[in-house]
Design an enzyme around this catalytic site. Structure first.
Site, PDB file in Angstrom:
ATOM      1  N   HIS A   1      -2.371  10.159   5.956  1.00 31.18           N
ATOM      2  CA  HIS A   1      -3.286  10.768   4.934  1.00 31.18           C
ATOM      3  C   HIS A   1      -3.272  12.234   5.252  1.00 31.18           C
ATOM      4  O   HIS A   1      -3.222  12.984   4.286  1.00 31.18           O
ATOM      5  CB  HIS A   1      -4.805  10.262   5.091  1.00 31.18           C
TER       6      HIS A   1
ATOM      7  N   HIS B   1       0.776  -1.269  -0.130  1.00 25.02           N
ATOM      8  CA  HIS B   1      -0.002   0.041   0.033  1.00 25.02           C
ATOM      9  C   HIS B   1       0.865   1.137   0.045  1.00 25.02           C
ATOM     10  O   HIS B   1       1.777   1.218   0.790  1.00 25.02           O
ATOM     11  CB  HIS B   1      -0.729  -0.008   1.312  1.00 25.02           C
TER      12      HIS B   1
ATOM     13  N   GLU C   1      -9.097 -11.569   6.445  1.00 26.41           N
ATOM     14  CA  GLU C   1      -8.256 -10.747   7.502  1.00 26.41           C
ATOM     15  C   GLU C   1      -8.646 -11.050   8.730  1.00 26.41           C
ATOM     16  O   GLU C   1      -7.885 -10.983   9.741  1.00 26.41           O
ATOM     17  CB  GLU C   1      -8.277  -9.412   7.059  1.00 26.41           C
TER      18      GLU C   1
END
Length: 348
Positions: free
Chosen positions: A68, A20, A205
């Protein structure tokens, strides 16, 4: 890493298929971002999980929210993507598939389209600079954003697949596994598959996803991210395992990420052992090398020391990963030749 082993794992040519973008930002790049945005009062400890530390899955997602805030403009994305690509190359990675969810930021004028364009620009710049790595991009669907956004993301990915000279190759499904249900995303994923985009889906997950996993395996995906709770020993089922085996779907396995995120209790309990023993295609990956303070060489060495793999076993594992990439056959052949050419110097 001790020196002799260090040299082997660093010079070993490697394939990274589960990275990612925002989670791969290194300490050095975070420094640059922090110096650009001192007003945010963000500290290093908020952007990475250090040696010996662990976090819940929920706490791991909080770390991404902080990153972010630091990466919110075209300029930031270009720097981050370029740095990440060069760092993977410096670690001996010869083929990299990056993934990221397109974001828009009103304050900086960033649009989702610009987000993808800027990552493509970084890939092209690194190629022009002669960085020895082939890079492709997967556009990520964040499962938290629902059906409509997922379909919009696939449309965008399709446009870029056709216009990016083969750099955009697929779709990643990720985001907090405790939010939403895969059935709402099936129309978007099927559309992606129909238009020729490859699918890498985060599946199983967490333990409570058996029904969703079963549903999404019917697509089927081209690769599975994590697959932590697929097998019966950990609450999955034999029927899920049989589906994965029958369809020969490769798994992207991220040891440190799972241990630090506490979905796996310790390295020796990692499901890598289960799939590797079956001889099923699985690829060692980093997930988020920045957040989890690791790199691919370390992950390979961890797998070797934990599961008693020889240098020859590790070489074979690294080479077989080429068959799991989303690039076309000519790229696979080029990579296989590179591995052949490099073997004498790695084993000298």
């Amino acid at each position: 890493m001790d020196n002799e082993a260090d040299i082997f794992y660093r010079t070993l040519p490697k394939v990274e298929l589960h990275a990612h973008l925002n989670g791969s930002v290194s300490f050095q790049t975070i420094e640059k971002l922090l110096s650009r945005k001192p007003h945010l009062n963000i500290e290093h400890s908020m952007t990475a999980i250090g040696k010996g530390q662990r976090r819940t899955l929920d706490e791991c997602f909080q770390v991404f929210k902080v990153i972010h805030q630091l990466v919110d403009s075209e300029e930031d994305i270009l720097m981050v993507a370029t740095d990440v690509i060069k760092e993977f190359a410096a670690d001996g990675v010869k083929y990299l598939e990056l993934r990221s969810t397109p974001r828009e930021e009103r304050n900086t004028g960033l649009t989702k389209k610009k987000y993808i364009e800027t990552i493509i620009k970084a890939i092209q710049q690194c190629k022009n600079d002669g960085v020895d790595i082939k890079v492709r991009f997967l556009v990520a669907i964040d499962r938290r954003n629902g059906t409509e956004v997922a379909i919009e993301t696939v449309k965008m990915a399709e446009e870029f697949m056709l216009s990016s000279d083969g750099l955009v190759v697929g779709i990643d499904l990720s985001g907090d596994p405790m939010v939403g249900h895969g059935k709402d995303l099936l129309p978007a994923l099927q559309k992606a598959k129909d238009c020729g985009l490859k699918l890498s889906l985060h599946l199983s997950e967490i333990p409570s996803q058996r029904e969703e996993t079963d549903l999404l395996l019917n697509l089927p995906p081209d690769r599975i991210g994590h697959g932590t709770f697929l097998h019966p020993d950990v609450g999955g089922s034999q029927s899920l395992v049989e589906k994965v085996l029958k369809k020969k779907i490769p798994l992207e396995l991220c040891l440190t990420s799972n241990v630090k995120g506490q979905t796996v209790p310790c390295y020796s309990n990692h499901h890598f052992k289960y799939w590797y023993k079956l001889g099923h295609p699985c690829v060692i990956c980093t997930d988020d090398k920045g957040v989890f303070s690791t790199d691919l060489s370390q992950e390979y060495q961890l797998a070797a020391s934990t599961f008693g793999l020889s240098h020859e076993d590790i070489w074979e594992h690294s080479q077989q990963a080429i068959d799991c990439i989303f690039a076309p056959d000519d790229v696979k052949q080029q990579l296989k030749q590179k591995w052949i050419d490099m073997k004498p110097q790695v084993f000298k």
